[in-house]
Design a protein around this motif. Structure first.
Motif, PDB file in Angstrom:
ATOM      1  N   THR A 101       0.714  -1.641  -0.055  1.00  0.00           N
ATOM      2  CA  THR A 101       0.077  -0.087  -0.076  1.00  0.00           C
ATOM      3  C   THR A 101       1.152   1.123  -0.101  1.00  0.00           C
ATOM      4  O   THR A 101       0.443   2.356  -0.611  1.00  0.00           O
ATOM      5  CB  THR A 101      -0.949  -0.438   1.287  1.00  0.00           C
ATOM      6  OG1 THR A 101      -1.991  -1.472   1.098  1.00  0.00           O
ATOM      7  CG2 THR A 101      -2.012   1.618   1.369  1.00  0.00           C
ATOM      8  N   LEU A 102       2.045   1.521   0.875  1.00  0.00           N
ATOM      9  CA  LEU A 102       2.958   2.638   0.520  1.00  0.00           C
ATOM     10  C   LEU A 102       3.188   2.945  -0.729  1.00  0.00           C
ATOM     11  O   LEU A 102       3.384   3.610  -1.219  1.00  0.00           O
ATOM     12  CB  LEU A 102       4.358   2.166   1.361  1.00  0.00           C
ATOM     13  CG  LEU A 102       3.247   2.538   3.030  1.00  0.00           C
ATOM     14  CD1 LEU A 102       4.813   2.256   4.543  1.00  0.00           C
ATOM     15  CD2 LEU A 102       2.969   4.486   3.542  1.00  0.00           C
ATOM     16  N   GLY A 103       3.375   1.406  -0.830  1.00  0.00           N
ATOM     17  CA  GLY A 103       4.389   1.496  -3.001  1.00  0.00           C
ATOM     18  C   GLY A 103       3.427   1.913  -3.916  1.00  0.00           C
ATOM     19  O   GLY A 103       4.120   2.430  -4.172  1.00  0.00           O
ATOM     20  N   ASP A 104       2.243   2.022  -3.056  1.00  0.00           N
ATOM     21  CA  ASP A 104       1.079   2.201  -3.959  1.00  0.00           C
ATOM     22  C   ASP A 104       0.869   3.695  -3.863  1.00  0.00           C
ATOM     23  O   ASP A 104       0.049   3.874  -5.193  1.00  0.00           O
ATOM     24  CB  ASP A 104      -0.189   1.679  -4.250  1.00  0.00           C
ATOM     25  CG  ASP A 104       0.378   0.108  -5.369  1.00  0.00           C
ATOM     26  OD1 ASP A 104       1.325   0.432  -5.667  1.00  0.00           O
ATOM     27  OD2 ASP A 104      -0.682  -0.897  -4.966  1.00  0.00           O
ATOM     28  N   SER A 105       1.133   4.565  -3.153  1.00  0.00           N
ATOM     29  CA  SER A 105       1.053   5.601  -2.697  1.00  0.00           C
ATOM     30  C   SER A 105       1.283   6.521  -3.756  1.00  0.00           C
ATOM     31  O   SER A 105       2.776   7.093  -4.251  1.00  0.00           O
ATOM     32  CB  SER A 105       1.120   5.952  -1.114  1.00  0.00           C
ATOM     33  OG  SER A 105       1.872   7.352  -0.858  1.00  0.00           O
ATOM     34  N   PRO A 106       0.689   7.863  -3.248  1.00  0.00           N
ATOM     35  CA  PRO A 106       0.875   9.023  -4.736  1.00  0.00           C
ATOM     36  C   PRO A 106       2.060   9.808  -4.172  1.00  0.00           C
ATOM     37  O   PRO A 106       3.208  10.280  -4.126  1.00  0.00           O
ATOM     38  CB  PRO A 106       0.451   9.671  -5.024  1.00  0.00           C
ATOM     39  CG  PRO A 106      -1.014   9.507  -4.062  1.00  0.00           C
ATOM     40  CD  PRO A 106      -0.828   8.112  -3.203  1.00  0.00           C
ATOM     41  N   LYS A 107       2.055   9.408  -2.873  1.00  0.00           N
ATOM     42  CA  LYS A 107       3.357  10.260  -2.373  1.00  0.00           C
ATOM     43  C   LYS A 107       4.680  10.112  -2.631  1.00  0.00           C
ATOM     44  O   LYS A 107       5.552   8.703  -2.699  1.00  0.00           O
ATOM     45  CB  LYS A 107       3.200  10.121  -0.331  1.00  0.00           C
ATOM     46  CG  LYS A 107       2.186  10.876   0.127  1.00  0.00           C
ATOM     47  CD  LYS A 107       2.602  10.417   1.595  1.00  0.00           C
ATOM     48  CE  LYS A 107       1.123  10.820   2.461  1.00  0.00           C
ATOM     49  NZ  LYS A 107       1.404  12.401   2.291  1.00  0.00           N
TER      50      LYS A 107
END
Length: 137
Positions: A101-107
Motif C-alpha cells: 500500500t505504501l508502494g502504491d502511494s502517490p506520496k
C-alpha cells in the motif's frame, strides 16, 4: 503513541491486513523497515526533506510506529537507507499489504506529518482491536 518497540509493528500489519479482508501470513526472514531511515549517507538531506532536521525532533519520531512496517529481509537489504520515493518501488514487491500500500502511494516523501498520521491510525487500529475484542465474563 510513543511506543518505540517492534512487536506492535507486526500487530499493526496483521490488523491492517484483516481490516482490508486480505489473508494474512507470516513469511520467514522478515525485518522491521524504517520508512525514513535511521542512518545513511544522505541522512541529513532526508531529514531535511522529512521536516525532521533537528536531531532532537528526528530522535523523537524515527522509531514511532508510523515510521515502521514489516518487510521481507531480502527486499529490506536491497533498499538500503534511501529516500521514501526511491524505496517505495521495492515496497510494491512485498508480500505484506501495508508495504505494498505504501508502494502504491502517490506520496514522494514520507514526512514528520505522515509519521504522526500513520502512528495515530495504527494506535487507533490496535486500541480498537483490544477493546472491541475484550469480553468480560
Amino acid at each position: 503513541m510513543k511506543y518505540e518497540g517492534n512487536i506492535l509493528v507486526y500487530l499493526n500489519e496483521y490488523l491492517f491486513t484483516v481490516e482490508k479482508f486480505e489473508p494474512y501470513k507470516v513469511y520467514p526472514k522478515i525485518d522491521v523497515e524504517h520508512l525514513i531511515p535511521k542512518s545513511g549517507r544522505n541522512i541529513k538531506a532526508i531529514r531535511k526533506d522529512a521536516d525532521l532536521e533537528s536531531l532532537e525532533t528526528f530522535n523523537k519520531y524515527i522509531d514511532l510506529l508510523g515510521n515502521k512496517t514489516i518487510l521481507e529481509a531480502k527486499i529490506n537489504r536491497e533498499l538500503g537507507n534511501d529516500w521514501f520515493r526511491t524505496k517505495k518501488e521495492k515496497y510494491k514487491e512485498s508480500k505484506y499489504l501495508l508495504a505494498r500500500t505504501l508502494g502504491d502511494s502517490p506520496k514522494e516523501m514520507w514526512t514528520k506529518d505522515d509519521i504522526e498520521a500513520a502512528t495515530k491510525k495504527a494506535c487507533k487500529r490496535i486500541i480498537d482491536f483490544i477493546f472491541n475484542k475484550l469480553t468480560i465474563e
